[in-house]
Design an enzyme around this catalytic site. Structure first.
Site, PDB file in Angstrom:
ATOM      1  N   ASP A 106      61.822 -95.268 -91.864  1.00 37.83           N
ATOM      2  CA  ASP A 106      60.426 -95.133 -92.343  1.00 37.83           C
ATOM      3  C   ASP A 106      60.095 -95.966 -93.591  1.00 37.83           C
ATOM      4  OD1 ASP A 106      60.561 -93.302 -90.295  1.00 37.83           O
ATOM      5  OD2 ASP A 106      59.873 -91.583 -91.467  1.00 37.83           O
ATOM      6  N   ASP A 139      57.375 -93.743 -88.763  1.00 37.23           N
ATOM      7  CA  ASP A 139      56.547 -92.561 -88.626  1.00 37.23           C
ATOM      8  C   ASP A 139      55.228 -93.088 -88.030  1.00 37.23           C
ATOM      9  OD1 ASP A 139      56.794 -89.786 -89.196  1.00 37.23           O
ATOM     10  OD2 ASP A 139      55.492 -89.966 -90.957  1.00 37.23           O
ATOM     11  N   HIS A 167      51.921 -91.557 -86.447  1.00 36.74           N
ATOM     12  CA  HIS A 167      51.118 -90.384 -86.086  1.00 36.74           C
ATOM     13  C   HIS A 167      49.751 -90.765 -85.522  1.00 36.74           C
ATOM     14  CE1 HIS A 167      53.974 -87.823 -88.106  1.00 36.74           C
ATOM     15  NE2 HIS A 167      53.717 -88.292 -89.308  1.00 36.74           N
ATOM     16  N   HIS A 188      48.877 -89.818 -93.263  1.00 36.13           N
ATOM     17  CA  HIS A 188      49.793 -90.937 -93.535  1.00 36.13           C
ATOM     18  C   HIS A 188      50.294 -91.539 -92.229  1.00 36.13           C
ATOM     19  CE1 HIS A 188      52.516 -87.550 -92.853  1.00 36.13           C
ATOM     20  NE2 HIS A 188      53.387 -88.444 -92.441  1.00 36.13           N
ATOM     21  N   LYS A 208      58.137 -92.251 -84.008  1.00 29.18           N
ATOM     22  CA  LYS A 208      58.274 -90.791 -83.944  1.00 29.18           C
ATOM     23  C   LYS A 208      57.034 -90.161 -84.530  1.00 29.18           C
ATOM     24  CE  LYS A 208      60.756 -90.749 -88.331  1.00 29.18           C
ATOM     25  NZ  LYS A 208      59.804 -89.948 -89.126  1.00 29.18           N
ATOM     26  N   CYS A 228      62.817 -87.286 -93.837  1.00 32.60           N
ATOM     27  CA  CYS A 228      63.207 -88.026 -92.633  1.00 32.60           C
ATOM     28  C   CYS A 228      64.632 -88.554 -92.685  1.00 32.60           C
ATOM     29  CB  CYS A 228      62.186 -89.126 -92.355  1.00 32.60           C
ATOM     30  SG  CYS A 228      60.609 -88.379 -91.870  1.00 32.60           S
TER      31      CYS A 228
HETATM   32  C1  VGL Z   1      58.191 -88.179 -93.906  1.00 35.17           C
HETATM   33  C2  VGL Z   1      56.931 -86.389 -94.535  1.00 35.17           C
HETATM   34  C3  VGL Z   1      56.078 -86.578 -93.476  1.00 35.17           C
HETATM   35  C4  VGL Z   1      59.363 -89.073 -94.173  1.00 35.17           C
HETATM   36  C5  VGL Z   1      57.352 -88.382 -92.830  1.00 35.17           C
HETATM   37  O1  VGL Z   1      59.389 -90.227 -93.705  1.00 35.17           O
HETATM   38  O2  VGL Z   1      60.308 -88.604 -94.866  1.00 35.17           O
HETATM   39  N1  VGL Z   1      57.986 -87.180 -94.748  1.00 35.17           N
HETATM   40  N2  VGL Z   1      56.305 -87.588 -92.630  1.00 35.17           N
HETATM   41 ZN    ZN Z   2      54.906 -88.059 -91.122  1.00 36.09          ZN
END
Ligand code: VGL
Ligand code: ZN
Length: 199
Positions: free
Chosen positions: A8, A46, A48, A81, A106, A151
């Site tokens: 990420d 990440d 979404h 995010h 993901k 993550c």
């Molecule tokens: C993450 C919170 C929400 C991460 C991703 O990459 O650690 N943390 N989404």
């Molecule tokens: Zn996230």
């Protein structure tokens, strides 16, 4: 095959991003220096949809960082995010992406979050990454990225459960530390589960 798994490393987790991880940008030169030491480079993103259930904005009256129940699982609410195909979801500027062999996304299912690069938080669906790594004959992973206490941690714990040997490159990770000590606790948890913590 020496394999580096990058978690990420995206704009929204960098300083100035929607879910900024303090010092997140400091890992980029370290990661770029690590890349030539590995034969296979795999990254997660990440990724979404705008209507994702982990976003506080999608729950009337709720604020970021509040806990809720999301489809039967405890969920921390986050600022919006890493929305698919937006700038915040792009790899951070400066990250040398040229040698990334494969990207696994993901967090696409709006009803469940996915901290781990292997499975969603309920272990209901796989991203395919574990299966793919095994087909490549990979038995050991070195892991870096953000966030150490979300993550990165859940990816490391799933990697160990899947039978991979794991080296966590702690200097090339940064965490959220919503509660003081979260990063240190995450490192201890990963080590107790069998990860080798490298500085
Ligand atoms: C993450 C919170 C929400 C991460 C991703 O990459 O650690 N943390 N989404
Ligand atoms: Zn996230």
């Amino acid at each position: 095959m020496k394999t580096l798994l990058l978690i990420d490393i995206q704009n929204d987790f960098m300083p100035g991003g929607a879910l900024a991880v303090s010092g997140g940008d400091k890992i980029i030169p370290l990661v770029n220096a690590l890349i030539p030491q590995f034969e296979l480079i795999v990254a997660t993103q990440d990724w979404h949809p705008a209507e994702h259930g982990s976003f506080a904005a999608n729950h009337a009256g709720k604020s970021p960082f509040e806990p809720i129940d999301l489809d039967g699982l405890p969920q921390t609410l986050w600022p919006v995010h890493c929305v698919q195909n937006t700038g915040g979801a792009l790899f951070a500027p400066g990250l040398d992406t040229r040698r990334i062999d494969r990207v696994f996304t993901k967090g696409m299912n709006p009803r469940i979050d996915s901290y781990s690069g292997f499975y969603d938080n309920g272990h209901r669906a796989s991203t395919g990454m574990g299966e793919w790594l095994k087909v490549q004959g990979i038995i050991e992973l070195s892991i870096a990225g953000v966030a150490t206490d979300y993550c990165v941690k859940f990816t490391v714990l799933d990697a160990l459960k899947e039978g991979f040997r794991v080296n966590l490159i702690a200097s090339a990770c940064r965490g959220v530390n919503l509660q003081l000590g979260d990063v240190d606790r995450a490192l201890a948890e990963m080590q107790a589960a069998g990860a080798v913590i490298q500085s």
